[in-house]
Write a protein that holds these residues in place. Structure first.
Motif, PDB file in Angstrom:
ATOM      1  N   THR A   1       0.848  -1.201   0.000  1.00 49.76           N
ATOM      2  CA  THR A   1       0.000   0.000   0.000  1.00 49.76           C
ATOM      3  C   THR A   1       0.881   1.248   0.000  1.00 49.76           C
TER       4      THR A   1
ATOM      5  N   ASN B   1       2.811   1.616  -3.281  1.00 44.85           N
ATOM      6  CA  ASN B   1       1.953   2.179  -4.333  1.00 44.85           C
ATOM      7  C   ASN B   1       1.768   3.687  -4.176  1.00 44.85           C
TER       8      ASN B   1
ATOM      9  N   ASP C   1       3.954   5.746  -9.167  1.00 41.31           N
ATOM     10  CA  ASP C   1       2.794   5.264  -9.919  1.00 41.31           C
ATOM     11  C   ASP C   1       3.176   4.487 -11.183  1.00 41.31           C
TER      12      ASP C   1
ATOM     13  N   LYS D   1       1.646  -0.971  -9.953  1.00 46.17           N
ATOM     14  CA  LYS D   1       0.622  -1.129  -8.920  1.00 46.17           C
ATOM     15  C   LYS D   1       0.754  -2.538  -8.352  1.00 46.17           C
TER      16      LYS D   1
END
Ligand SMILES: Nc1nc2c(ncn2[C@@H]2O[C@H](COP(=O)(O)OP(=O)(O)OP(=O)(O)O)[C@@H](O)[C@H]2O)c(=O)[nH]1
Ligand SMILES: [Mg+2]
Ligand SMILES: [Zn+2]
Length: 295
Positions: free
Chosen positions: A172, A175, A179, A182
């Motif tokens: 998480t 990410n 970018d 993912k």
């Protein structure tokens, strides 16, 4: 000839980010197989171009360090993530991880994630213990993007690897920091049910020029029996200034008289929790090695 960093390796192909800022698909020279070494992610390599997109790696530069799980070389820093809840912090596991990291000469920053679930104020308690030990510790909320900038500030120019138990929020946060890729995130049990995992192949993701991040799958145990009992003290970084100041050179800082480390525990310079962790793990290593190496 060009020099670069291996950022990805798949089925005998190595993707190298070169000093000219292009990415090349390379194969390794046959001789490496005979020498039983092969390039891994993080390696600095020299390669010869075969055309304008492909090359052959002819030299792997001396590695600063080499992690087995995940397979990454030349790691500068570990971002050690744990969470306030789901799962709750396991300080024994955290210390074991920090020992492994120190042992490999890697810097560590700590990240306590899921600050939104920290109803009991665990962060303050844990922050006290680990900042005293000399670690930077950042409180984050991966889902609400809190504290992520603070992590970002500590990454520049380094290869940083995420480490920590499963489900704490490594992917998480990964990410949130970039970018390009993912990573899969989610509930541990659901991930298991779908039969999917985080990537099995470590990959260096360049989040800005010369700054790389590696996400890794979580783990639930760490084996420390390869560490010799007398080496363990050096993997507790707050002990280091006092090692050699004890009455006995061979002091393991247990019940010996004239022990400087224990003096520093008693006056509060070294935290009691970390010291107890040291004695527990030392005992465990001794017991394990007795069975395994016959020490
Ligand atoms: N409440 C809360 N949940 C979070 C936070 N960060 C992540 N999560 C959730 O925690 C779960 C696990 O997150 P992941 O990022 O997949 O955890 P991981 O550390 O990568 O797990 P592995 O890949 O299995 O090692 C997901 O459902 C996330 O949405 C947070 O700050 N607060
Ligand atoms: Mg993950
Ligand atoms: Zn001592």
């Amino acid at each position: 000839m060009l020099e670069g960093v291996v950022i990805r390796g798949i089925a005998g192909f190595y993707y190298v980010k070169a000093e000219d800022l292009n990415e090349y698909e390379c194969k390794a020279r046959g001789i490496f197989r005979k020498e039983k070494i092969s390039p891994v992610v993080g390696d600095r390599v020299i390669f010869e171009l075969t055309d304008n997109k492909h090359g052959i790696i002819t030299e792997i530069k001396q590695r600063k360090n080499f992690l087995i799980r995940p397979n990454v070389a030349n790691v500068d820093q570990a971002i050690v993530v744990f969470s306030s809840k789901n799962p709750s912090p396991n300080l024994n596991l955290l210390d074991r991880l920090l020992i492994t990291i120190e042992h490999n000469n890697i810097e560590a920053i700590l990240c306590m994630n899921k600050s939104d679930l920290d109803e009991e104020g665990l962060y303050n308690k844990i922050q006290l213990i680990y900042s005293k030990a000399g670690y930077k510790i950042i409180n984050t909320c991966g889902v609400n993007n809190i504290g992520i900038d603070e992590i970002n500030k500590n990454l520049t120019g380094k290869i940083s690897v995420f480490a920590g138990p499963s489900g704490v929020g490594k992917s998480t946060i990964f990410n949130q920091l970039q970018d390009k890729i993912k990573m899969e995130t989610g509930d541990v049990s659901l991930k298991a049910n779908r039969g999917k995992h985080t990537t099995r192949h470590a990959e260096l993701v360049e989040i800005k020029s010369g700054t790389y991040l590696v996400d890794t799958p979580g783990f639930s145990s760490i084996d420390l029996k390869y560490i010799k009992p007398e080496e363990l003290q050096f993997d507790f970084k707050e002990f280091k200034p006092y090692i050699g100041m004890c009455k006995f050179n061979s002091c393991l800082h247990l019940k010996e008289i004239g022990c400087k480390v224990k003096e520093k525990v008693n006056d509060g310079t070294i935290s009691k929790e970390r010291y107890e962790s040291y004695t527990d793990i030392l005992k465990e290593i001794k017991d394990l090695r007795r069975g395994y190496y016959g020490d």
